[in-house]
Scaffold this active site. Structure first.
Site, PDB file in Angstrom:
ATOM      1  NE  ARG A  91     -21.314  29.764  74.714  1.00 41.10           N
ATOM      2  CZ  ARG A  91     -20.927  30.363  73.197  1.00 41.10           C
ATOM      3  NH1 ARG A  91     -21.721  31.251  72.716  1.00 41.10           N
ATOM      4  NH2 ARG A  91     -20.379  29.771  72.662  1.00 41.10           N
ATOM      5  CG  HIS A 135     -16.332  33.443  71.502  1.00 37.62           C
ATOM      6  ND1 HIS A 135     -17.845  33.133  71.910  1.00 37.62           N
ATOM      7  CD2 HIS A 135     -16.222  34.261  70.705  1.00 37.62           C
ATOM      8  CE1 HIS A 135     -18.482  34.283  70.463  1.00 37.62           C
ATOM      9  NE2 HIS A 135     -17.894  34.332  70.561  1.00 37.62           N
ATOM     10  CD  GLU A 180     -20.841  31.774  65.838  1.00 37.47           C
ATOM     11  OE1 GLU A 180     -22.250  32.203  66.143  1.00 37.47           O
ATOM     12  OE2 GLU A 180     -20.701  32.466  65.264  1.00 37.47           O
ATOM     13  CG  ASN A 302     -24.117  29.819  68.745  1.00 38.62           C
ATOM     14  OD1 ASN A 302     -24.342  28.991  69.622  1.00 38.62           O
ATOM     15  ND2 ASN A 302     -22.440  30.583  68.739  1.00 38.62           N
ATOM     16  CE1 TYR A 304     -27.179  36.004  67.354  1.00 35.82           C
ATOM     17  CE2 TYR A 304     -25.347  34.024  66.355  1.00 35.82           C
ATOM     18  CZ  TYR A 304     -26.049  34.731  66.933  1.00 35.82           C
ATOM     19  OH  TYR A 304     -25.610  35.238  68.792  1.00 35.82           O
ATOM     20  CD  GLU A 357     -23.364  33.136  70.234  1.00 34.78           C
ATOM     21  OE1 GLU A 357     -22.937  33.339  69.171  1.00 34.78           O
ATOM     22  OE2 GLU A 357     -21.833  33.071  70.389  1.00 34.78           O
TER      23      GLU A 357
END
Length: 449
Positions: A91, A135, A180, A302, A304, A357
């Site tokens: 990616r 991005h 994002e 994504n 985290y 991610e």
């Protein structure tokens, strides 16, 4: 006995049952500004991150993306690392100012040719190319006309999307519009932590709408031009946990979840922004809701850490510790998030999901040619098990991308934080695969066996 921890086969049979199989995508992810370098080479235009880095006090120790990982010149070596890990996908993102320096008007052949070579290099190595159009590196020339706060930028983005779809779309496995948009809107326009460094709520909500509008316009334009690869968007999302069962903490958790998850997902699926976010609603033109709801072929997620909601300011328990970004390690939040999305939106056109991610910043160093990073190995193992639990619960999962392939420029943290599976010595550009790289290689081999 194995001499190193990554030579073991640590994942459960349940993980293989949920994530195994020949069609599941295993990859690693990067982004253009974080790794390419060459910000003044090959006709590339200035981006908002170039300008932000050049503003004193914005980025750790004044670091810039001028050199980064020199991926612009070392891309073949980097693709070899992806292939060498036994992965089947990579990616990456396209730098808008590298292919169209001003964000409108003239195209830059040198930049377009670079991405042609990069995609062909992936295919030559048996890697699926998964591209992201945006991005965060908006051409500075567009920012000077209002940036994402100006509705016209959404139309310029659609033009850019069509150009890249025509150029690369026949060879891409997927194409995502944005990475994002929460970060672009909130960190860039509300908290000022990211480029362009603004702090205004009214601007923030309008930016968020124009980002999602540009996404819908791009999908419509790409399909009208006959681009056939799956099209989607990548959202950073988190589960939300109230610290206590009090009404205050439950309401706080609901509000923060609405601001991070629902604000960016529900316009795409339902055509409206959630009032529970307690933000002013953006100005929408007639027909915008229909554009926002342009069908998605996939959703990139994504993950985290979780949202910890405490009205009293009580810190989370952090039973597994905190990352070098000072984020709580909470793998079960990935299961909670995905199962919640499946529960709430499966009847509202929720598409298949890729984890685009997932990774962790650790303090890493090379010793005797090796980078021992047991914390990252444990993080990956626990999150893959959490992902498998979501798959067993019925979530339609199609792939997983570890963040990141390389240590890189970590935005306002500069080069101080390391997320990579591969260590980068920024002085020499020497790449050293970490223990986590070898562990991930073994884990993917196990799951694909």
């Amino acid at each position: 006995m194995p001499s190193t921890p990554y030579e073991t086969s640590p994942l459960s049979p349940a993980a293989k049952a949920a994530l195994g199989g020949p069609t599941f995508v295993w990859g690693a992810a990067t982004s253009a500004f974080q790794i390419e370098g060459g910000t003044n080479e090959g006709g590339r235009g200035e981006s908002i991150w170039d300008r932000f880095c050049a503003t004193p006090g914005k980025v750790f120790q004044g670091h810039t993306g001028e050199q980064a990982c020199e991926h612009l010149h070392r891309w073949q070596e980097d693709l070899d690392l992806v292939q060498g890990a036994g992965l089947n996908a990579y990616r990456f993102s396209i730098a808008w100012p590298r292919v169209q320096p001003d964000g409108q008007g003239q195209w830059n052949d040198a930049g377009l040719d670079f991405y042609d070579r990069l995609v062909d290099g992936m295919l030559a190595r048996g890697l699926q190319p998964h591209a992201t159009l945006y991005h965060w590196d908006l051409p500075q020339a567009l920012q000077e006309h209002g940036g994402w706060a100006h509705r016209d930028t959404a139309y310029r983005f659609a033009d850019y999307a069509v150009k890249m779809g025509q150029r690369l779309g026949d060879r891409l496995a997927t194409l995502a519009t944005h990475n994002e948009p929460w970060c672009t809107a909130i960190l860039g326009n509300l908290t000022g932590q990211f480029a362009p460094g603004l702090r205004d709520l009214a601007t923030t909500v309008q930016v968020s709408h124009h980002l999602l509008l540009s996404h819908g316009l791009a999908l419509q334009a790409l399909r009208a031009q006959g681009v056939r690869c799956p099209l989607g968007i990548v959202l950073n999302q988190s589960s939300a946990t109230p610290a206590t069962d009090t009404p205050q903490d439950r309401e706080l958790a609901a509000r923060e979840y609405a601001r991070m998850v629902r604000w960016f997902l529900e316009p795409l699926l339902l055509g409206r922004y959630p009032e529970e976010a307690a933000w002013p609603l953006p100005q929408m033109n007639d027909g915008d809701a229909a554009v926002l709801q342009t069908p998605l072929d996939f959703l990139g997620v994504n993950y985290y850490t979780r949202i910890w909601a405490s009205s009293a300011g009580t810190p989370p328990p952090c039973e597994l510790g905190r990352t070098d970004m000072d984020w709580e390690i909470y793998p079960q939040g990935l299961t909670e998030l995905l199962v919640g999305l499946h529960r709430d939106y499966r009847d509202h056109r929720l598409p298949p999901i890729y984890i685009t991610e997932n990774g962790v910043a650790c303090v890493d160093s090379v010793a005797a040619g090796r980078v021992a990073d047991p914390g990252r190995v444990d993080f990956l193992r626990r999150h893959l098990e959490a992902l498998a639990a979501a798959g067993q619960a019925g979530v339609d999962l199609r792939g997983y991308f570890a963040w990141s392939l390389l240590d890189n420029f970590e935005w306002n943290s500069g080069y101080a934080k390391r997320f990579g599976l591969v260590h980068v010595d920024y002085a020499t550009q020497q790449r050293t695969p970490k223990d986590s790289y070898h562990w991930y290689t073994a884990a993917v081999r196990q799951l694909r066996a």
